[in-house]
Design an enzyme around this catalytic site. Structure first.
Site: not given
Ligand code: MG
Length: 367
Positions: A165, A193, A241, A265
């Site tokens: 991240k 990300d 995402d 997701k």
């Molecule tokens: Mg992500």
């Protein structure tokens, strides 16, 4: 078979270590999950869960899940849970949108349908195409050294795919990307990300500056339109995402050639029913997938790994198991981390066993 009732619990899941996203601007220390049991008049029960990653990651939060289930449960009582599309349409009629609420009821219905058929969920969703899916670590934002220390910790758990991240500021991000890319060993990979944190100008500048790197860059900017703009000015593979929420988003992504990887997701897109449609669009468009969930226990993870296992090679990229990051999981049986890989359960249904005693008193029972 008819749904005779829905019982709802709230579960606090403490994270083993505090976790930062989006260059550090979002902090998480515990999650608030909602677990439901859907009962039927034939004695079969199914389990479902919705656990947004805190309240600041997505337009979704635990209070919304519970208020939404109170709204939806009366609409599905009396319906045949095995008719997952029919139940989903009834939920859409009763409460448009709010997919992250519907995922819990939808998951429980799939659990019942699969148990009734005597099949594992993976077979109900189309059949097992891969024996195991690779697991993705989730590396909290920090300095380059902190990111590497977290990657080392993940390596001890067998992880060979990492999601680092980043997104603090473009200059230090470029340095972190080069540093971490160099640390990858044989068969190991890292995705960067950004969790929406760069502006389009920052994304274009950083990605052109680091164009020798071929790592996937995930959700560089806040919106789909911004990512599409970036797509036209950079050469790295991109993953979408947070901006993939509906089937319409998937169709647009595919038509625009906006990305090479999709983060599907299950909770964010509204459950297994819409997630498998999005899966099919991505397969048709040649887009690789990280199929996983937004958070939660081994229950959500077991359902997500089942869907991920239906992807033929080379489409399954990696799956993240949230429960590996929580102190105590009230779901002791289901998928496990097998040295960086996970296989979908082979028993009928989702194959996750919830310890009802660990859930405490139900918040509400709907009949
Ligand atoms: Mg992500």
């Amino acid at each position: 078979m008819r749904i005779s009732g829905v019982t709802m619990w709230g579960v606090r899941l403490d994270l083993k270590r505090s976790y930062r996203l989006s260059g550090g601007r979002l902090l998480f220390e515990h999650l608030d999950s909602t677990i439901i049991r859907v009962d039927t008049d034939e004695g079969v029960s199914g389990w479902g869960e919705s656990c947004p990653w805190g309240s600041s990651y997505l337009p979704a939060f635990a209070g919304g899940v519970r208020a939404g289930i109170a709204e939806l449960a009366p609409a599905v009582v009396g319906m045949d849970p095995r008719q997952t599309d029919v139940v989903y349409r009834a939920m859409n009629l009763a409460l448009p949108g709010h997919g992250y609420v519907k995922t819990a009821i939808d998951m429980a219905c799939w659990d019942i349908a699969a148990q009734s058929a005597g099949l594992p969920l993976v077979d109900m969703l189309g059949g097992r195409s891969v024996e195991k899916v690779r697991l993705n670590s989730s590396i909290s934002s920090g300095t380059a050294e902190e990111l590497l220390a977290e990657i080392d910790r993940a390596r001890e758990g067998g992880y060979t795919m990492h999601s680092a991240k980043i997104g603090a500021d473009p200059e230090s991000d470029a340095k972190k990307m080069r540093f971490l890319a160099e640390q990858m060993g044989q068969g190991e990979d890292v995705t960067f990300d950004c969790n929406r944190s760069w502006t389009t100008a920052q994304a274009i500048a950083v990605l052109n500056e680091t164009r020798e790197l071929t790592n996937v860059i995930e959700q560089p900017c806040e919106t789909y339109e911004q990512i599409l703009h970036v797509r036209r000015h950079v050469s790295q593979p991109l993953a979408i995402d947070e901006s993939l929420v509906t089937l319409g988003d998937a169709l647009r992504m595919a038509a625009d050639g906006a990305c090479e990887v999709a983060g599907v997701k299950v909770g964010r897109v509204g459950g297994l029913t819409p997630a498998r449609r999005i899966r099919d669009v991505c397969l048709e468009a040649g887009i690789l997938m990280n199929i996983e969930d937004t958070g939660g226990t081994r229950l959500q993870a077991s359902a997500a790994v089942a869907l991920a296992s239906t992807l033929p090679e080379p489409f399954p990229r990696a799956t993240w198991l949230c429960f590996n990051q929580v102190v105590q999981d009230p779901v002791p049986e289901g998928v496990v981390n097998e040295n960086g890989w996970a296989s979908a359960p082979t028993v009928p249904g989702i194959g996750a066993v919830v310890d009802e005693g660990a859930l405490g008193e139900p918040l509400e029972v709907f009949k």
